[in-house]
Design a protein around this motif. Structure first.
Motif, PDB file in Angstrom:
ATOM      1  N   HIS A   1      48.252   2.511 -10.339  1.00 44.59           N
ATOM      2  CA  HIS A   1      48.611   3.866  -9.899  1.00 44.59           C
ATOM      3  C   HIS A   1      47.747   4.359  -8.741  1.00 44.59           C
ATOM      4  O   HIS A   1      47.954   5.469  -8.254  1.00 44.59           O
ATOM      5  CB  HIS A   1      48.535   4.839 -11.082  1.00 44.59           C
ATOM      6  CG  HIS A   1      49.763   4.769 -11.944  1.00 44.59           C
ATOM      7  ND1 HIS A   1      50.849   5.604 -11.763  1.00 44.59           N
ATOM      8  CD2 HIS A   1      50.093   3.950 -12.962  1.00 44.59           C
ATOM      9  CE1 HIS A   1      51.781   5.300 -12.654  1.00 44.59           C
ATOM     10  NE2 HIS A   1      51.341   4.293 -13.390  1.00 44.59           N
TER      11      HIS A   1
ATOM     12  N   HIS B   1      57.420   7.686 -10.806  1.00 44.88           N
ATOM     13  CA  HIS B   1      56.400   7.261 -11.764  1.00 44.88           C
ATOM     14  C   HIS B   1      55.019   7.233 -11.089  1.00 44.88           C
ATOM     15  O   HIS B   1      53.994   7.351 -11.752  1.00 44.88           O
ATOM     16  CB  HIS B   1      56.751   5.880 -12.335  1.00 44.88           C
ATOM     17  CG  HIS B   1      55.771   5.393 -13.359  1.00 44.88           C
ATOM     18  ND1 HIS B   1      55.633   5.995 -14.595  1.00 44.88           N
ATOM     19  CD2 HIS B   1      54.829   4.407 -13.319  1.00 44.88           C
ATOM     20  CE1 HIS B   1      54.672   5.384 -15.270  1.00 44.88           C
ATOM     21  NE2 HIS B   1      54.160   4.416 -14.518  1.00 44.88           N
TER      22      HIS B   1
ATOM     23  N   HIS C   1      54.076  -0.158 -21.582  1.00 40.96           N
ATOM     24  CA  HIS C   1      53.747   0.737 -20.470  1.00 40.96           C
ATOM     25  C   HIS C   1      53.290   2.114 -20.973  1.00 40.96           C
ATOM     26  O   HIS C   1      52.356   2.702 -20.454  1.00 40.96           O
ATOM     27  CB  HIS C   1      54.981   0.857 -19.564  1.00 40.96           C
ATOM     28  CG  HIS C   1      54.673   1.426 -18.216  1.00 40.96           C
ATOM     29  ND1 HIS C   1      55.632   1.581 -17.250  1.00 40.96           N
ATOM     30  CD2 HIS C   1      53.522   1.898 -17.649  1.00 40.96           C
ATOM     31  CE1 HIS C   1      55.089   2.108 -16.167  1.00 40.96           C
ATOM     32  NE2 HIS C   1      53.811   2.322 -16.387  1.00 40.96           N
TER      33      HIS C   1
ATOM     34  N   HIS D   1      45.375   0.236 -16.032  1.00 43.08           N
ATOM     35  CA  HIS D   1      46.648   0.578 -15.388  1.00 43.08           C
ATOM     36  C   HIS D   1      46.446   1.527 -14.198  1.00 43.08           C
ATOM     37  O   HIS D   1      47.262   1.543 -13.277  1.00 43.08           O
ATOM     38  CB  HIS D   1      47.580   1.208 -16.435  1.00 43.08           C
ATOM     39  CG  HIS D   1      48.990   1.384 -15.963  1.00 43.08           C
ATOM     40  ND1 HIS D   1      49.722   0.373 -15.390  1.00 43.08           N
ATOM     41  CD2 HIS D   1      49.807   2.489 -15.958  1.00 43.08           C
ATOM     42  CE1 HIS D   1      50.925   0.831 -15.062  1.00 43.08           C
ATOM     43  NE2 HIS D   1      51.001   2.110 -15.390  1.00 43.08           N
TER      44      HIS D   1
ATOM     45  N   HIS E   1      49.528   4.048 -20.587  1.00 44.57           N
ATOM     46  CA  HIS E   1      49.288   5.423 -20.140  1.00 44.57           C
ATOM     47  C   HIS E   1      48.567   6.254 -21.196  1.00 44.57           C
ATOM     48  O   HIS E   1      47.838   7.167 -20.874  1.00 44.57           O
ATOM     49  CB  HIS E   1      50.621   6.102 -19.783  1.00 44.57           C
ATOM     50  CG  HIS E   1      51.069   5.777 -18.397  1.00 44.57           C
ATOM     51  ND1 HIS E   1      51.043   6.684 -17.367  1.00 44.57           N
ATOM     52  CD2 HIS E   1      51.519   4.620 -17.862  1.00 44.57           C
ATOM     53  CE1 HIS E   1      51.479   6.109 -16.263  1.00 44.57           C
ATOM     54  NE2 HIS E   1      51.790   4.857 -16.532  1.00 44.57           N
TER      55      HIS E   1
HETATM   56 ZN    ZN Z   1      52.467   3.482 -15.097  1.00 47.22          ZN
END
Ligand code: ZN
Ligand code: ZN
Length: 433
Positions: free
Chosen positions: A115, A192, A98, A111, A102
Motif C-alpha cells: 500500500h 483499494h 487479504h 501488507h 488489513h
Molecule cells: Zn490491501
C-alpha cells in the motif's frame, strides 16, 4: 533469454503503450519507486516458484487428507468450467487472507509495503513483501491443488490471474461496462489503494468484485477515481528498506513497550536480525528451488556440477553416468544404459566399492580416467552421493536438475544417440549389474 526477463519485456510492450494512450493520471514511466518495483519483479519470480513448491511438497506429505474421488470428478470437467471454479475458489481464499492482512496488526506491517505505492501503474502490482507473497500464494493455491484441478486448467487460471493482477494496478482509464462486476479492473482496485481514510478497507477481492458486493465491502463509484494513493505509515523507498520494514517496526514497538533500551545500546540489532532473516529465507528459497535441503544445497556449492546442456556439449567428456535413485525409479526410466548404484548403498559403504569397480572397468582398458556423473531425480541425492564418494580419488560431478532436467531436453528414444559421443561404454558385466 531467461523466462523472467522475457516476461518483463512482454508486459512492458503491452502496458507501456496502453498507459500512454489511455492514461488515468499524468505521470512519468520511470516514476518514483520504479527501480524498487523492478527489483520486486525479478525477486518475486523466484519467490513465486518457491511458494508453488511449498504447496506441492506440503500436499504430498498429507496424502491422507486428499480425496481422490473428488479430485477425479473435478479433473473430468471441461477446462472452461474448472477455470471458472478456480477463480471463485481462489478469490474467496484471497479475500479472507487479504482482510486478515488489513485487520491483524502484525500482518498489516507486511501488507503496508504494497500500500506504500503512491503512483499506480502495471509494475506496482509486484510490490509485495516476500512474506506476504508466500502467505497469499499458499492461501490461494492450496485449495486448488487439494481439489485436483488439471494442469491445463491450472495453467489457464495462472495466466489469467497474473494478467488481471497487472491490469488492476495499471494507470489506465478504460471502462469495462457490465464486465466490471465479474472481472477486477483498475476502476475497482485503484480505490483499494486510495489514501483517503474514508475509503480504507474496501475492495479486498482481486478477481471478482462481486465478492465485495456480497460481503458489503464494495466501493466502485462510476464517475470518479482516486487522486491520491498510499498510506500514512512512513515506509522506506528502497527495496531492502521495505523488506526490513516490518521487522524493524516490530523490534521498535517491543523496545518501546518493554523499555529495553535497544535504540541506545543495540542500534544495529534490527538491521542484523532483518538481514539474517533475509539471508536465511533466500537460502531456503534457493534450496527449495533446487529440490534440496539446506545442508545439501550448501554442499552443492563445493561440488562439481554439470548441466544437461554442458554434458551434451561434451564438457567433462568422457563420462560415465551413474543413477543413484531407488531400483523402483530406475526401473521406470533411466538415462541410456547408465548403471544403478542407489544412494542408500553408497551411504552403507558397499555402493562406494561398486562405483570404484565401474570406474576401474574402464581404466583397465587403457582409456583416460572418465568423470563419474551422478544423477538422481532432481539433484538432492546425487549431491549426497558426491559427498560420500569424495574420499575416493575418482573424478566426480553431479547432474544439475537430475533426470527431470535431462528428460525435459532429451526424449528417451534419443538417449543412445546423444550419449554415444560423450560416454564411455561399459563392459557387459558392469551394465548387467
Ligand atoms: Zn490491501
Ligand atoms: Zn494492489
Amino acid at each position: 533469454m531467461p523466462e523472467v526477463v522475457k516476461g518483463f519485456l512482454i508486459l512492458t510492450c503491452i502496458f507501456m503503450p496502453l498507459e500512454r494512450i489511455f492514461s488515468l493520471h499524468n505521470q512519468k514511466i520511470f516514476r518514483l519507486g520504479w527501480a524498487t518495483d523492478a527489483t520486486y519483479f525479478f525477486t518475486g519470480h523466484f519467490i513465486g516458484r518457491a511458494g508453488a513448491l511449498v504447496v506441492a511438497v506440503t500436499l504430498s506429505m498429507m496424502t491422507d487428507l486428499l480425496n481422490p474421488e473428488l479430485q477425479s470428478k473435478i479433473a473430468s470437467q471441461p477446462i472452461w468450467l474448472q477455470f471458472l471454479e478456480a477463480i471463485v475458489i481462489s478469490d474467496m481464499a484471497y479475500y479472507i487472507a487479504h482482510r486478515m492482512l488489513h485487520e491483524v496488526p502484525w500482518l498489516w506491517q507486511f501488507h503496508a509495503v504494497h500500500h506504500s505505492i503512491e503512483h499506480m501503474d502495471w509494475l506496482a502490482a509486484v510490490r509485495v513483501h516476500p512474506c506476504e507473497q508466500l502467505f497469499t500464494q499458499i492461501c490461494k493455491m492450496m485449495p486448488l491443488y487439494w481439489l485436483g484441478f488439471t494442469k491445463e486448467a491450472f495453467a489457464v487460471y495462472a495466466l489469467y490471474s497474473a494478467a488481471i493482477a497487472f491490469l488492476i494496478h495499471a494507470n489506465i482509464t478504460i471502462k469495462f461496462g457490465p464486465l466490471k462486476w465479474f472481472v477486477a479492473t483498475p476502476q475497482f482496485h485503484h480505490w483499494h489503494h486510495s489514501k483517503s481514510p474514508k475509503i480504507h478497507n474496501k475492495n479486498f477481492a482481486v478477481q471478482l468484485p462481486l465478492l465485495d458486493l456480497l460481503f458489503g465491502t464494495l466501493y466502485m463509484p462510476t464517475k470518479k477515481m482516486p487522486d491520491r494513493y498510499g498510506v500514512s505509515n512512513s515506509i522506506p523507498a528502497g527495496y531492502l528498506g521495505q523488506i526490513l520494514y516490518p521487522f524493524i517496526r516490530k523490534i521498535k514497538m517491543l523496545n518501546n513497550r518493554l523499555k529495553l533500551g535497544i535504540d541506545r545500546y543495540f542500534r544495529p540489532l534490527p538491521v542484523i536480525l532483518g538481514l539474517s532473516s533475509i539471508a536465511i529465507s533466500s537460502l531456503t528459497v534457493m534450496a527449495l528451488i533446487n529440490h534440496m535441503d539446506i545442508p545439501t544445497f550448501i554442499a552443492s556449492w563445493n561440488s562439481q556440477q554439470v548441466t544437461v546442456a554442458e554434458l551434451q556439449q561434451g564438457k567433462l567428456k568422457p563420462v560415465i553416468l551413474i543413477d543413484v535413485r531407488s531400483p523402483e525409479e530406475y526401473a521406470e526410466d533411466r538415462i541410456g544404459e547408465s548403471p544403478l548404484v542407489p544412494l542408500i548403498d553408497i551411504e552403507a559403504g558397499f555402493g562406494i566399492k561398486q562405483v570404484q569397480a565401474i570406474a576401474r572397468s574402464i581404466v583397465k582398458s587403457n582409456q583416460p580416467q572418465p568423470t563419474i556423473v551422478l544423477y538422481c531425480a532432481r539433484g538432492g541425492r546425487s549431491v549426497k552421493a558426491y559427498q560420500k564418494l569424495q574420499k575416493t580419488n575418482l573424478k566426480l560431478a553431479f547432474l544439475s536438475g537430475g533426470i527431470t532436467a535431462w528428460r525435459e531436453a532429451v526424449p528417451a528414444k534419443q538417449d543412445a544417440e546423444i550419449l554415444a559421443p560423450i560416454t564411455r561404454s561399459l563392459p557387459e558385466t558392469v551394465r548387467s549389474n
